[in-house]
Design an enzyme around this catalytic site. Structure first.
Site, PDB file in Angstrom:
ATOM      1  N   TYR A   1      12.768  -4.085  13.510  1.00  0.00           N
ATOM      2  CA  TYR A   1      12.329  -2.709  13.269  1.00  0.00           C
ATOM      3  C   TYR A   1      11.800  -2.494  11.854  1.00  0.00           C
ATOM      4  O   TYR A   1      11.296  -1.415  11.543  1.00  0.00           O
ATOM      5  CB  TYR A   1      13.486  -1.738  13.519  1.00  0.00           C
ATOM      6  CG  TYR A   1      13.991  -1.762  14.936  1.00  0.00           C
ATOM      7  CD1 TYR A   1      13.249  -1.201  15.970  1.00  0.00           C
ATOM      8  CD2 TYR A   1      15.208  -2.354  15.257  1.00  0.00           C
ATOM      9  CE1 TYR A   1      13.706  -1.224  17.279  1.00  0.00           C
ATOM     10  CE2 TYR A   1      15.676  -2.381  16.563  1.00  0.00           C
ATOM     11  CZ  TYR A   1      14.920  -1.820  17.566  1.00  0.00           C
ATOM     12  OH  TYR A   1      15.374  -1.856  18.869  1.00  0.00           O
TER      13      TYR A   1
ATOM     14  N   HIS B   1       9.030   4.468  12.615  1.00  0.00           N
ATOM     15  CA  HIS B   1      10.297   5.185  12.744  1.00  0.00           C
ATOM     16  C   HIS B   1      11.244   4.901  11.578  1.00  0.00           C
ATOM     17  O   HIS B   1      12.247   5.590  11.428  1.00  0.00           O
ATOM     18  CB  HIS B   1      10.966   4.779  14.058  1.00  0.00           C
ATOM     19  CG  HIS B   1      11.544   5.921  14.831  1.00  0.00           C
ATOM     20  ND1 HIS B   1      11.210   7.250  14.633  1.00  0.00           N
ATOM     21  CD2 HIS B   1      12.472   5.934  15.841  1.00  0.00           C
ATOM     22  CE1 HIS B   1      11.890   8.012  15.469  1.00  0.00           C
ATOM     23  NE2 HIS B   1      12.660   7.251  16.206  1.00  0.00           N
TER      24      HIS B   1
ATOM     25  N   ASN C   1      19.191   7.391  17.368  1.00  0.00           N
ATOM     26  CA  ASN C   1      19.683   8.491  18.197  1.00  0.00           C
ATOM     27  C   ASN C   1      21.133   8.855  17.932  1.00  0.00           C
ATOM     28  O   ASN C   1      21.593   9.914  18.374  1.00  0.00           O
ATOM     29  CB  ASN C   1      19.501   8.151  19.677  1.00  0.00           C
ATOM     30  CG  ASN C   1      18.044   8.093  20.080  1.00  0.00           C
ATOM     31  OD1 ASN C   1      17.151   8.297  19.266  1.00  0.00           O
ATOM     32  ND2 ASN C   1      17.800   7.813  21.343  1.00  0.00           N
TER      33      ASN C   1
ATOM     34  N   ASP D   1      10.782  10.243   9.613  1.00  0.00           N
ATOM     35  CA  ASP D   1       9.386  10.251  10.026  1.00  0.00           C
ATOM     36  C   ASP D   1       9.111  11.524  10.810  1.00  0.00           C
ATOM     37  O   ASP D   1      10.036  12.181  11.288  1.00  0.00           O
ATOM     38  CB  ASP D   1       9.084   9.028  10.889  1.00  0.00           C
ATOM     39  CG  ASP D   1       9.942   8.993  12.150  1.00  0.00           C
ATOM     40  OD1 ASP D   1      11.180   8.922  12.020  1.00  0.00           O
ATOM     41  OD2 ASP D   1       9.394   9.063  13.260  1.00  0.00           O
TER      42      ASP D   1
ATOM     43  N   ASN E   1      15.047  12.817  17.388  1.00  0.00           N
ATOM     44  CA  ASN E   1      16.387  12.531  17.892  1.00  0.00           C
ATOM     45  C   ASN E   1      17.400  12.261  16.791  1.00  0.00           C
ATOM     46  O   ASN E   1      18.588  12.556  16.942  1.00  0.00           O
ATOM     47  CB  ASN E   1      16.350  11.353  18.867  1.00  0.00           C
ATOM     48  CG  ASN E   1      15.712  11.712  20.190  1.00  0.00           C
ATOM     49  OD1 ASN E   1      15.747  12.861  20.617  1.00  0.00           O
ATOM     50  ND2 ASN E   1      15.115  10.736  20.847  1.00  0.00           N
TER      51      ASN E   1
END
Length: 207
Positions: free
Chosen positions: A17, A22, A71, A96, A117
């Site tokens: 990631y 994100h 989340n 973001d 989220n």
């Protein structure tokens, strides 16, 4: 002046990631740490997070990267805040934002989650939406492509604009710490990446 005691950068842990849209919050935390004198902040693992504890201009300050995945960010943020005695209004969350063009910044005091989220989780776990926010624009994808989009990386012109916004975002956080939210909002909510500003100037000349 606003007494910020905790700065949270949102993102997803793991090398797969790293550098994705994100993870803008994580990247600003990295920029902030790189700008502090060596040894000023001590790293520790607590509250399901990587946390850096130190002082900024004589005031205690925590920087946090939740490791719970986006989340569930609120679980880590609320746990660290409770352990440290930090109230929601003394927390600044960096995330973001799909509703802002790539590279644009928005600071605000409190508010709704805007469909994010991570912010939704923090509001639920803190039981409050009064924490401060710094949102970094990543642009909006085509309908139905949101998940793949936020987990993708920038390329070309967008990457240059995004990198410029990360540097500006780190400066915006330092401005909040030194001069307060109102001053930082006046300076950075109208901030435009250099490339975009130059493009607009060329359009004005040609029109």
């Amino acid at each position: 002046m606003d007494e910020i005691g905790l700065i949270v950068g949102l993102g997803n842990p793991g090398p797969e990631y790293a550098g994705t849209r994100h993870n803008a919050g994580f990247m600003v935390i990295d920029r902030l740490l790189a700008g502090f004198p060596a040894g000023r902040f001590e790293e520790r693992h607590t509250a399901s997070s990587n946390v850096w504890a130190g002082k900024f201009r004589g005031r205690a300050l925590l920087l946090q990267k939740p490791l719970t995945f986006m989340n569930l960010s609120g679980q880590a943020v609320a746990l660290l805040a409770r352990r440290s005695g930090i109230q929601p209004e003394s927390i600044l969350v960096i995330s973001d934002d799909l509703d802002l063009p790539v590279g644009r910044l928005r600071l605000r005091n409190g508010g709704a989650d805007g469909g994010h989220n991570g912010l939704k989780s923090i509001i639920a776990e803190l039981g409050s939406s009064s924490f401060r926010r710094l949102r970094i624009g990543i642009g909006r994808p085509k309908p139905g492509e949101t998940v793949d989009y936020v987990l993708s990386k920038f390329e070309g012109e967008e990457e240059r604009r995004f990198e410029a916004s990360l540097a500006a975002a780190a400066e915006a956080v330092r401005t909040v710490l030194t001069g307060g939210m109102a001053w930082a909002m006046n300076r950075f909510n109208a901030w435009t990446p250099v490339e975009e500003s130059e493009t607009n100037q060329k359009k004005e000349v040609l029109s």
